[in-house]
Design a protein around this motif. Sequence first.
Motif, PDB file in Angstrom:
ATOM      1  N   TRP A  96      52.322  36.830  40.081  1.00  0.00           N
ATOM      2  CA  TRP A  96      51.742  35.491  40.109  1.00  0.00           C
ATOM      3  C   TRP A  96      52.542  34.521  40.979  1.00  0.00           C
ATOM      4  CZ3 TRP A  96      53.758  30.895  38.011  1.00  0.00           C
ATOM      5  CH2 TRP A  96      52.901  29.802  38.129  1.00  0.00           C
ATOM      6  N   PRO A  97      53.867  34.335  40.768  1.00  0.00           N
ATOM      7  CA  PRO A  97      54.587  33.385  41.625  1.00  0.00           C
ATOM      8  C   PRO A  97      54.591  33.794  43.088  1.00  0.00           C
ATOM      9  CG  PRO A  97      56.133  34.605  40.246  1.00  0.00           C
ATOM     10  CD  PRO A  97      54.767  34.918  39.744  1.00  0.00           C
ATOM     11  N   THR A  98      54.598  35.090  43.366  1.00  0.00           N
ATOM     12  CA  THR A  98      54.577  35.544  44.754  1.00  0.00           C
ATOM     13  C   THR A  98      53.280  35.136  45.431  1.00  0.00           C
ATOM     14  OG1 THR A  98      55.983  37.445  44.223  1.00  0.00           O
ATOM     15  CG2 THR A  98      54.707  37.563  46.257  1.00  0.00           C
ATOM     16  N   PHE A 286      51.617  43.444  46.913  1.00  0.00           N
ATOM     17  CA  PHE A 286      50.763  42.606  46.072  1.00  0.00           C
ATOM     18  C   PHE A 286      49.409  42.300  46.711  1.00  0.00           C
ATOM     19  CE2 PHE A 286      54.604  40.650  43.697  1.00  0.00           C
ATOM     20  CZ  PHE A 286      54.594  41.722  42.820  1.00  0.00           C
ATOM     21  N   PHE A 287      49.409  42.021  48.017  1.00  0.00           N
ATOM     22  CA  PHE A 287      48.177  41.581  48.663  1.00  0.00           C
ATOM     23  C   PHE A 287      47.347  42.777  49.135  1.00  0.00           C
ATOM     24  CE2 PHE A 287      50.658  37.650  48.985  1.00  0.00           C
ATOM     25  CZ  PHE A 287      49.735  36.760  48.471  1.00  0.00           C
ATOM     26  N   THR A 288      46.895  43.561  48.174  1.00  0.00           N
ATOM     27  CA  THR A 288      45.997  44.672  48.470  1.00  0.00           C
ATOM     28  C   THR A 288      44.630  44.108  48.863  1.00  0.00           C
ATOM     29  OG1 THR A 288      45.251  44.796  46.184  1.00  0.00           O
ATOM     30  CG2 THR A 288      47.192  46.107  46.778  1.00  0.00           C
ATOM     31  N   PRO A 289      43.759  44.911  49.471  1.00  0.00           N
ATOM     32  CA  PRO A 289      42.427  44.413  49.821  1.00  0.00           C
ATOM     33  C   PRO A 289      41.679  43.817  48.628  1.00  0.00           C
ATOM     34  CG  PRO A 289      42.827  46.492  50.919  1.00  0.00           C
ATOM     35  CD  PRO A 289      44.004  46.268  50.019  1.00  0.00           C
ATOM     36  N   ASP A 290      41.818  44.436  47.436  1.00  0.00           N
ATOM     37  CA  ASP A 290      41.159  43.910  46.234  1.00  0.00           C
ATOM     38  C   ASP A 290      41.647  42.510  45.890  1.00  0.00           C
ATOM     39  OD1 ASP A 290      39.562  46.041  45.908  1.00  0.00           O
ATOM     40  OD2 ASP A 290      40.595  46.904  44.179  1.00  0.00           O
ATOM     41  N   GLY A 438      50.990  22.360  33.535  1.00  0.00           N
ATOM     42  CA  GLY A 438      52.116  23.265  33.719  1.00  0.00           C
ATOM     43  C   GLY A 438      52.122  23.961  35.076  1.00  0.00           C
ATOM     44  N   PRO A 439      52.941  25.005  35.225  1.00  0.00           N
ATOM     45  CA  PRO A 439      53.052  25.707  36.513  1.00  0.00           C
ATOM     46  C   PRO A 439      51.722  26.283  36.999  1.00  0.00           C
ATOM     47  CG  PRO A 439      54.814  26.361  35.026  1.00  0.00           C
ATOM     48  CD  PRO A 439      53.847  25.564  34.209  1.00  0.00           C
ATOM     49  N   ARG A 440      50.829  26.598  36.066  1.00  0.00           N
ATOM     50  CA  ARG A 440      49.535  27.174  36.450  1.00  0.00           C
ATOM     51  C   ARG A 440      48.452  26.103  36.633  1.00  0.00           C
ATOM     52  NH1 ARG A 440      48.335  32.767  35.922  1.00  0.00           N
ATOM     53  NH2 ARG A 440      50.161  33.988  35.414  1.00  0.00           N
ATOM     54  N   GLN A 441      48.869  24.871  36.749  1.00  0.00           N
ATOM     55  CA  GLN A 441      47.923  23.805  37.044  1.00  0.00           C
ATOM     56  C   GLN A 441      47.220  24.106  38.369  1.00  0.00           C
ATOM     57  OE1 GLN A 441      49.588  19.936  38.106  1.00  0.00           O
ATOM     58  NE2 GLN A 441      48.225  18.968  36.647  1.00  0.00           N
ATOM     59  N   CYS A 442      45.974  23.672  38.485  1.00  0.00           N
ATOM     60  CA  CYS A 442      45.173  23.937  39.686  1.00  0.00           C
ATOM     61  C   CYS A 442      45.918  23.501  40.949  1.00  0.00           C
ATOM     62  CB  CYS A 442      43.832  23.206  39.580  1.00  0.00           C
ATOM     63  SG  CYS A 442      42.817  23.336  41.066  1.00  0.00           S
ATOM     64  N   LEU A 443      46.017  24.408  41.914  1.00  0.00           N
ATOM     65  CA  LEU A 443      46.704  24.099  43.165  1.00  0.00           C
ATOM     66  C   LEU A 443      45.908  23.132  44.033  1.00  0.00           C
ATOM     67  CD1 LEU A 443      48.018  27.624  44.254  1.00  0.00           C
ATOM     68  CD2 LEU A 443      49.378  25.714  43.440  1.00  0.00           C
TER      69      LEU A 443
END
Length: 498
Positions: A96-98, A286-290, A438-443
């Motif tokens: 997630w952070p990556t 992490f950044f697979t096509p899916d 929090g940290p997962r607030q909408c970017l």
Amino acid sequence: MITTSWYAIKGFLEAASLASVFFTLMPLIAPYWPVRKVPGPPTIPLLGHIHLLSRYGPDVFSVLAKQYGPVFSVPAPILGHPIHQRGLMFSNGTQWPTMRNTILSVYQPSHLSSLIPTMQSIIESATENLPTWSEDQNEEGEEDFIFSELTLKIASEVIGKASFGFDFGLIKKPSSEVSLNEEDTIAKDFVKQHIYSTTKLKMDLKGSFSVILGVICPILQQPFQRIWERIPGKIDWKVNRSNHNLSSKLDQIVEKRAKNKDRGTKDFLSLVLNARESDHERLHKFFTPDYVSALAYEQLLSGAATTSFTLSTILYLVADHPEVEKKLLKEIDGFGEHDLIPTAHDLQHKFPYLDQVLREAMRYYPTSPLIAREAVKDVEIGGYALPKGTWIWMAVGVLAQDPKNFPEPNKFRPERYDPTCEEEKQRHPYAFLPFGIGPRQCLGIKFTTQEMKLTLIHLYRRYKFQHSPKMERPLALDYGIIYNFKYGVKLRVIKRST
């Protein structure tokens, strides 16, 4: 001897029956056992909690909060979209952070500022020929305009340019400006399927058997959903086909863009693809096509559907409150000539009342009833011990209607957000959570706020709006992870005299 054997057989059968019942019921009881002490509504055999959802609809959480207090337990009837389960929303651990840090640059102030001309161009093209109404028109004429459809097209086009680098072709342009390249054709097919899924395919309790079963017995939802997906004509079959079409078209978009090595870094999709192709081992993993497809679709869904919903509710609410409209028009007209485009700094500092209107509309009509978080460790909330893995849903609509933080919550009153107002000063900082917390607030907070302000300033410089006689009161909403309008927001567009 016969009697003894008979009792032995009978005892064995009774024990086997009890064991059968135990092993049958255990999968049904197991999900609730760790949270059994959390209060909640009793289930009705064969109905579960479906009667509550049918009776109260989107207000069900407010009703339950009043009865059981701030912490209560109900089954979650909604399964994540297969695309979402691979995206940022459901990512955790180091992934997630990556992923988040990689896409963060798209939302930096300098980049958002550079998007203003693109946003403004799309808004102007979409609104230059709105069907206007005047009082001498026939009441039965074609003066009514379904504004929620227009706002979805505007929001989708803005996301298309900013996140995909594509023209989705939703806004009509002169034939000389229409792009005919293969990438844009694929993108247009994709967004048409997205619009269909967002507006036409109603995934509510009246149609989907798997959603109904999820309320009655959540553990059986997924197996039965897979069965119902195979029966043509059923809602689950339509949803599955729509999901498949979306995934397929999105994969084509990603594949085409991936082949373009001169894609640059100016849009979300290019940024993610560049990260995938970098020498950084973790990014490549992490950044697979899916995941790239999932992230791209999350951008479209969260950026288009929610923005469209809020824009439409603002127009609906302001049209019903003349005193708000008067103050809003005065602020917008006072900014300068109508062809003066606000800068990012202007949008942030020179439209305080517009900001209050935005915030109050998002409180009055939240885009989503819930914010979801998964406990990554054992946690105690409200005196209740919740084990790791428990899904915790924060009912933002209940918070937004709490009279302790919002006196007279059923009144649309933007002034409650005036920084000099005592109500604003005394309000709990977490009472208003339109973009999460929090940290997962909408970017995309600043992105969507910039887009909405530009749209509203442009519209109110040229038009005023009235409710159509065909517009229901109050707004009828379809219940889901993101709210949708059941019948659309129907308005009359009145051209302002300049």
